[in-house]
Scaffold this active site. Structure first.
Site, PDB file in Angstrom:
ATOM      1  N   ASP A  82     -13.618  25.601 -19.791  1.00 31.41           N
ATOM      2  CA  ASP A  82     -13.013  25.523 -21.121  1.00 31.41           C
ATOM      3  C   ASP A  82     -13.487  24.257 -21.826  1.00 31.41           C
ATOM      4  OD1 ASP A  82     -11.416  23.432 -20.010  1.00 31.41           O
ATOM      5  OD2 ASP A  82      -9.981  24.925 -19.325  1.00 31.41           O
ATOM      6  N   ASP A  84     -12.607  21.167 -24.648  1.00 35.04           N
ATOM      7  CA  ASP A  84     -11.615  20.435 -25.435  1.00 35.04           C
ATOM      8  C   ASP A  84     -12.350  19.609 -26.469  1.00 35.04           C
ATOM      9  OD1 ASP A  84      -9.466  21.280 -23.808  1.00 35.04           O
ATOM     10  OD2 ASP A  84     -10.083  19.828 -22.289  1.00 35.04           O
ATOM     11  N   ASP A 163      -7.708  10.049 -17.604  1.00 36.86           N
ATOM     12  CA  ASP A 163      -7.483   9.671 -16.210  1.00 36.86           C
ATOM     13  C   ASP A 163      -8.708   9.055 -15.515  1.00 36.86           C
ATOM     14  OD1 ASP A 163      -8.605  12.200 -16.325  1.00 36.86           O
ATOM     15  OD2 ASP A 163      -7.050  13.192 -15.139  1.00 36.86           O
TER      16      ASP A 163
HETATM   17  P1  ATP Z   1     -10.924  21.385 -15.646  1.00 34.94           P
HETATM   18  O1  ATP Z   1     -12.362  21.513 -15.363  1.00 34.94           O
HETATM   19  O2  ATP Z   1     -10.107  21.895 -14.550  1.00 34.94           O
HETATM   20  O3  ATP Z   1     -10.515  21.937 -16.974  1.00 34.94           O
HETATM   21  P2  ATP Z   1     -10.352  18.890 -16.908  1.00 34.94           P
HETATM   22  O4  ATP Z   1     -10.608  17.467 -16.492  1.00 34.94           O
HETATM   23  O5  ATP Z   1     -11.050  19.373 -18.120  1.00 34.94           O
HETATM   24  O6  ATP Z   1     -10.648  19.808 -15.663  1.00 34.94           O
HETATM   25  P3  ATP Z   1      -7.986  19.528 -18.345  1.00 34.94           P
HETATM   26  O7  ATP Z   1      -6.611  19.775 -17.830  1.00 34.94           O
HETATM   27  O8  ATP Z   1      -8.696  20.594 -19.076  1.00 34.94           O
HETATM   28  O9  ATP Z   1      -8.816  19.067 -17.082  1.00 34.94           O
HETATM   29  O10 ATP Z   1      -7.896  18.203 -19.226  1.00 34.94           O
HETATM   30  C1  ATP Z   1      -8.852  17.841 -20.194  1.00 34.94           C
HETATM   31  C2  ATP Z   1      -8.989  16.326 -20.268  1.00 34.94           C
HETATM   32  O11 ATP Z   1      -7.755  15.733 -20.634  1.00 34.94           O
HETATM   33  C3  ATP Z   1      -9.367  15.661 -18.953  1.00 34.94           C
HETATM   34  O12 ATP Z   1     -10.738  15.677 -18.714  1.00 34.94           O
HETATM   35  C4  ATP Z   1      -8.835  14.258 -19.162  1.00 34.94           C
HETATM   36  O13 ATP Z   1      -9.697  13.489 -19.963  1.00 34.94           O
HETATM   37  C5  ATP Z   1      -7.575  14.500 -19.943  1.00 34.94           C
HETATM   38  N1  ATP Z   1      -6.421  14.652 -19.048  1.00 34.94           N
HETATM   39  C6  ATP Z   1      -5.912  15.799 -18.547  1.00 34.94           C
HETATM   40  N2  ATP Z   1      -4.840  15.562 -17.773  1.00 34.94           N
HETATM   41  C7  ATP Z   1      -4.651  14.240 -17.783  1.00 34.94           C
HETATM   42  C8  ATP Z   1      -3.713  13.363 -17.193  1.00 34.94           C
HETATM   43  N3  ATP Z   1      -2.751  13.842 -16.411  1.00 34.94           N
HETATM   44  N4  ATP Z   1      -3.830  12.036 -17.433  1.00 34.94           N
HETATM   45  C9  ATP Z   1      -4.808  11.552 -18.234  1.00 34.94           C
HETATM   46  N5  ATP Z   1      -5.724  12.316 -18.808  1.00 34.94           N
HETATM   47  C10 ATP Z   1      -5.676  13.635 -18.609  1.00 34.94           C
HETATM   48 MG    MG Z   2     -10.773  21.309 -19.072  1.00 35.54          MG
END
Ligand code: ATP
Ligand code: MG
Length: 457
Positions: A82, A84, A163
């Site tokens: 996905d 963002d 994070d």
């Molecule tokens: P995935 O590949 O599973 O989607 P992701 O890192 O993109 O992993 P998401 O939940 O889509 O995870 O979150 C998007 C972004 O938002 C992360 O890359 C991070 O920068 C930020 N983020 C998400 N959760 C947190 C958190 N608990 N604390 C700080 N930043 C976060």
């Molecule tokens: Mg993501």
């Protein structure tokens, strides 16, 4: 009306232009700009919906970047699942720019921008949380967990509150540059997952970050940096404080990542499996239960890596099956076999719900899968014909095969059902076992005349 709207747009553009030059000033001090020829991101892996979202925001005069996991995955040459987008436009402004969009969330207010079947999550740059300053304003609790996070800030602030360094990268599709505030590109190249800032504070702000560390490390084959890893075992208990629904969402991501086995191995190594599914640690300590759980996870991983869908109900049914079996045995002291199974299922689900809110829509399917299991032992009469037409037959059958494979029931039962499913109706009839179930005796109604006679006697 149109004039008023255009004036507003131009005013925003002017404001945004000021913001850009200020941001640039900041960036020159703290962010590395990494040019395309250095990062080599494969443009074909970027969703057109994400590109259109950035373009829409930039055309309206705002900053817009693809951010987070997507940039990390692109650098690793994986196709992101996905996308963002981060922007300096506030949710209402984003909502106004895109006709098909809606504002969601309370803890984080975001905008979902819809393009056909794809949804792009757009977040406004978040401001920095100072735990000391905000202690009494209700935005954090006593352990430092952030309850609300709707303070907007600059691009640099936004990077600090993400994070891991690998997740704080910003890709601008227009310039094809990656902005890197925390050495994330170098960490990704070194395959390292490193927390931004002081790990203990960051885990206290949001204990789910511990689970994210495990999940991302398992999914992407990244090593958790030493300082990032060290406090996890000590702080594992903080997960108790996380709302069950959030824990459930994170567990689902973890188990449906296609790397569930690896995730559970890391969860165990970090002592994080206790208290997640409250019963999971118990299950994993029994040899039969462990084998079954691992087979269930392997089955899910294989399906996902083959690009097939995987039903979370099946997975949770597998994780908790041995607890159901245990409770079923006890319940049979108080009730006949099948009602005892239903009581056991309720007991296990209720105990589970205190920690991890498994969505109701999954619970009902889990129960169906469990409840169908005794029916596989019935291979006489009309019952197998009825079972095979049940809408959940396929899931229940796969589940039964796992029970065979783990040694819980005879493999011969699984083989019988596999053959039965492929046979024609004549062959099926020939396969049926002799019906040994005791026939129900019908109580004879006393004859009316006899009653009369007895009454008159
Ligand atoms: P995935 O590949 O599973 O989607 P992701 O890192 O993109 O992993 P998401 O939940 O889509 O995870 O979150 C998007 C972004 O938002 C992360 O890359 C991070 O920068 C930020 N983020 C998400 N959760 C947190 C958190 N608990 N604390 C700080 N930043 C976060
Ligand atoms: Mg993501």
């Amino acid at each position: 009306m149109i004039k008023k709207f255009l004036n507003k747009v131009f005013k925003k553009r002017e404001q945004a232009a000021v913001a850009i030059s200020e941001a640039d000033l900041n960036l020159s001090q703290s962010a590395k700009k990494i040019a395309f020829k250095k990062h080599n991101i494969n443009q074909d892996l970027i969703s057109s919906a994400a590109l259109k979202t950035c373009e829409g925001l930039q055309n309206a005069g705002f900053d817009a970047y693809i951010v987070g996991g997507a940039v990390r995955d692109l650098l690793l040459d994986f196709k992101p699942k996905d996308f963002d987008v981060a922007t300096n436009a506030e949710p209402e402004e984003v909502n106004r720019i895109f006709r098909r969009s809606r504002i969601i969330g309370r803890r984080f207010r975001l905008v979902h921008v819809l393009w056909g079947r794809e949804t792009i999550e757009v977040s406004t740059f978040r401001g920095h949380h100072d735990n000391n300053q905000n202690k009494d304003d209700g935005s954090t609790n006593d352990t430092g967990r952030i309850l609300r996070d709707n303070i907007f800030g600059s691009l640099e602030d936004d990077a600090v509150r993400r994070d891991f360094t690998a997740n704080a990268l910003y890709y601008n599709p227009k310039t094809q540059e990656v902005l890197d505030f925390h050495n994330g590109v170098a960490d990704v190249k070194a395959r390292l997952l490193r927390m931004i800032g002081e790990p203990i504070t960051r885990y206290k702000e949001d204990p789910v970050r511990m689970l994210r560390a495990v999940r991302l490390s398992a999914k992407l084959g990244l090593k958790i940096d030493k300082a990032t890893e060290k406090p996890i075992a000590e702080l594992a208990d903080l997960l108790q404080d996380v709302p069950p629904s959030r824990l459930f969402d994170e567990m689902l991501k973890l188990f449906l990542s296609g790397h569930a086995i690896e995730s559970i191995n890391i969860l165990r190594a970090q002592h994080l499996h206790h208290g997640l599914l409250p019963l999971l640690d118990v299950v994993l300590e029994q040899p039969l239960g462990e084998k079954f759980v691992m087979l269930g996870l392997k089955n899910t991983d294989d399906r996902i890596l083959e690009g097939k869908s995987s039903n979370p109900s099946f997975l949770f049914a597998a994780l908790l099956w041995h607890e159901v079996l245990k409770a079923w045995q006890v319940q049979q002291k108080y009730a006949p076999m099948i009602p005892a199974l239903y009581n056991a299922m309720d007991e296990v689900v209720q105990l589970q719900a205190k920690k991890l809110a498994i969505h109701n829509r999954f619970v009902s399917t889990m129960k169906e899968i469990w409840a169908m299991q005794p029916r596989f032992e019935q291979r006489a009469g009309k019952r197998p014909f009825a079972l095979i037409t049940h809408p959940r037959y396929r899931a229940a059958y796969d589940f039964m095969l796992l029970r065979c494979e783990s040694g819980e029931i005879a493999t011969e039962i699984g083989e019988w059902w596999t053959t039965f499913a492929h046979a024609n109706s004549e062959q099926r009839t020939a396969m049926l076992l002799p019906d040994t179930t005791p026939k129900k005796r019908r109580k004879r109604k006393p004859k009316k005349t006899a009653v009369k006679e007895a009454g008159s006697a």
